[in-house]
Write a protein that holds these residues in place. Sequence first.
Motif, PDB file in Angstrom:
ATOM      1  N   ARG A 376       0.956  -1.074   0.106  1.00  0.00           N
ATOM      2  CA  ARG A 376       0.078   0.134   0.018  1.00  0.00           C
ATOM      3  C   ARG A 376       0.785   1.275  -0.159  1.00  0.00           C
ATOM      4  N   ASP A 377       0.198   2.194  -0.431  1.00  0.00           N
ATOM      5  CA  ASP A 377       0.889   3.461  -0.432  1.00  0.00           C
ATOM      6  C   ASP A 377       0.589   4.375   0.904  1.00  0.00           C
ATOM      7  N   ILE A 378       1.464   4.251   1.764  1.00  0.00           N
ATOM      8  CA  ILE A 378       1.257   4.852   3.055  1.00  0.00           C
ATOM      9  C   ILE A 378       1.087   6.539   2.936  1.00  0.00           C
ATOM     10  N   PRO A 379       0.051   6.893   3.454  1.00  0.00           N
ATOM     11  CA  PRO A 379      -0.081   8.529   3.363  1.00  0.00           C
ATOM     12  C   PRO A 379       0.830   9.038   4.280  1.00  0.00           C
ATOM     13  N   MET A 380       1.579  10.150   3.782  1.00  0.00           N
ATOM     14  CA  MET A 380       2.509  11.029   4.717  1.00  0.00           C
ATOM     15  C   MET A 380       2.221  11.136   5.924  1.00  0.00           C
ATOM     16  N   PRO A 381       0.960  11.959   5.895  1.00  0.00           N
ATOM     17  CA  PRO A 381       0.313  12.301   7.542  1.00  0.00           C
ATOM     18  C   PRO A 381       0.336  11.221   8.290  1.00  0.00           C
ATOM     19  N   LEU A 382       0.060   9.842   7.871  1.00  0.00           N
ATOM     20  CA  LEU A 382       0.043   8.903   8.780  1.00  0.00           C
ATOM     21  C   LEU A 382       1.481   8.518   9.382  1.00  0.00           C
ATOM     22  N   ILE A 383       2.563   8.616   8.527  1.00  0.00           N
ATOM     23  CA  ILE A 383       3.661   8.401   8.936  1.00  0.00           C
ATOM     24  C   ILE A 383       4.143   9.553   9.877  1.00  0.00           C
ATOM     25  N   SER A 384       3.886  10.831   9.626  1.00  0.00           N
ATOM     26  CA  SER A 384       4.056  11.799  10.471  1.00  0.00           C
ATOM     27  C   SER A 384       3.434  11.638  11.881  1.00  0.00           C
ATOM     28  N   ALA A 385       2.336  11.164  11.936  1.00  0.00           N
ATOM     29  CA  ALA A 385       1.497  10.792  13.271  1.00  0.00           C
ATOM     30  C   ALA A 385       2.092   9.423  14.160  1.00  0.00           C
ATOM     31  N   HIS A 386       2.674   8.743  13.339  1.00  0.00           N
ATOM     32  CA  HIS A 386       3.359   7.554  14.277  1.00  0.00           C
ATOM     33  C   HIS A 386       4.609   7.366  14.376  1.00  0.00           C
ATOM     34  N   LEU A 387       5.480   7.802  13.292  1.00  0.00           N
ATOM     35  CA  LEU A 387       7.036   7.923  13.184  1.00  0.00           C
ATOM     36  C   LEU A 387       7.430   9.083  12.739  1.00  0.00           C
ATOM     37  N   PRO A 388       7.452  10.320  13.653  1.00  0.00           N
ATOM     38  CA  PRO A 388       7.568  11.591  13.298  1.00  0.00           C
ATOM     39  C   PRO A 388       9.330  11.769  12.786  1.00  0.00           C
ATOM     40  N   GLU A 389      10.023  11.118  13.674  1.00  0.00           N
ATOM     41  CA  GLU A 389      11.335  11.118  12.912  1.00  0.00           C
ATOM     42  C   GLU A 389      11.727  10.577  11.578  1.00  0.00           C
ATOM     43  N   GLN A 390      10.906   9.441  11.232  1.00  0.00           N
ATOM     44  CA  GLN A 390      11.146   8.935   9.929  1.00  0.00           C
ATOM     45  C   GLN A 390      10.467   9.794   8.858  1.00  0.00           C
ATOM     46  N   TYR A 391       9.343  10.336   9.324  1.00  0.00           N
ATOM     47  CA  TYR A 391       8.466  11.335   8.460  1.00  0.00           C
ATOM     48  C   TYR A 391       9.656  12.516   8.229  1.00  0.00           C
ATOM     49  N   ASP A 392      10.315  13.110   8.814  1.00  0.00           N
ATOM     50  CA  ASP A 392      11.015  13.971   8.689  1.00  0.00           C
ATOM     51  C   ASP A 392      12.320  13.535   7.437  1.00  0.00           C
TER      52      ASP A 392
END
Length: 431
Positions: A376-392
């Motif tokens: 699946r294509d993980i939406p960026m806001p979900l990554i931000s919500a749960h893995l903020p360091e990896q989001y950056d």
Amino acid sequence: MSDLLLDLVRRHRAGSAVGIPSVCSVHPLVIEAAVLQALDDGAPLLVEATSNQVDQFGGYTGMQPSDFRDLVFDTAERLGLPRDQVVLGGDHLGPNRWRDLGADEAMDRAEVLVAGYVEAGFVKIHLDCSMACAGDPVPLTDEIVAERAARLARVAEKSARQAGTRPVYVIGTEVPVPGGAQETIESLPSTSPAAAAKTIDAHRAAFTAAGVGEAWERVIGLVVQPGVEFDHRHVFDYDRSRTQALTAVLDDHSGLVFEAHSTDYQLAESLRALVEDHWAVLKVGPGLTFALREALFSLAAIEDELVPEEQRSCLVDVVERRMLEDPRWWQGYYLGDDDEQRLARRYSYSDRVRYYWPDAEIHAAQSRLLANLAARDIPMPLISAHLPEQYDRVRRGELTTDPAALAVDRVRGVLRVYARAAAPRACEGRR
């Protein structure tokens, strides 16, 4: 490969405040994170297996020393790290696993354990005979501990001649219990200078008496307590003002550095201070699998948002169920009522979850989780919500949204702190 550590000790004792992290984990994703970090740092990789994890009977992982060696070397080869940049170590090698037996039988098994590690190519050998066996006086004297360590060194030297290697050794009588503290820690004194000096003298005499005096020249590390530890909910931070007299013990031993166990969860500045104060080897294990558990549970929360219920891995629930069905690795460690035990099983600094990752059902759930999200294509806001360091890092183009890559990078977040503490100039400019 032992020359990498001998050179490190020489440089450290010559005045360059360098060190090396020691990765003590058997989880494949942690090993992958460590290899990638070593590649990024341009530094050697030291990976160690403990006698709890890996032994001649398979330990709790089902792996013998050659199996762990193959896991590490295969991962390094797959990712492009030269084998001659990988150092394998054996941690807490001694009779600890069999201390409910008499000393003679336990030491016989420990000899087989040490021989197996050396024959498999492990070159950093921590000789740990500090645990009393059935019928032993408590506590053991330095002389008993040293005599048993020298006995194992004699076995290691014989095995090394057959394997064509020259092991380096770590000794010490004040070592943390393998697997972590079982109790809540109220206070934590550092090793006294007199005790450290006595340990060195006793081991040197025992090595000579056992006919392995030449091996003493390859004893590079002494395990002493710098006052750092963690229990289920608390971390004891390094206070260098309490260890000034202890560090002076090394003034008379130019070939030795300290090895710090249980450095997990120390702040970056504390790790750097440890290296500057001659704790040149920084052991980390539960802190890495703690970060991995955080990442995998965060990915499971993302899965709940994206995947139909009937297709989900239910990783968190599977972990909880299997820990309840097989409580041997956490019972006796986590006390309190049902709610307190539940929170500890999932979130404790002691991270007893790490004993369960090899479980077949949990491994299958982890694989399903990663496969579900990879499709699946993980939406960026979900990554931000749960893995903020990896989001950056994804936003900066340094990381993909592949779920396994996100989990590995969460572990690398811990390893980056250790890399900067061990070799700050080499890591300047790296995030």
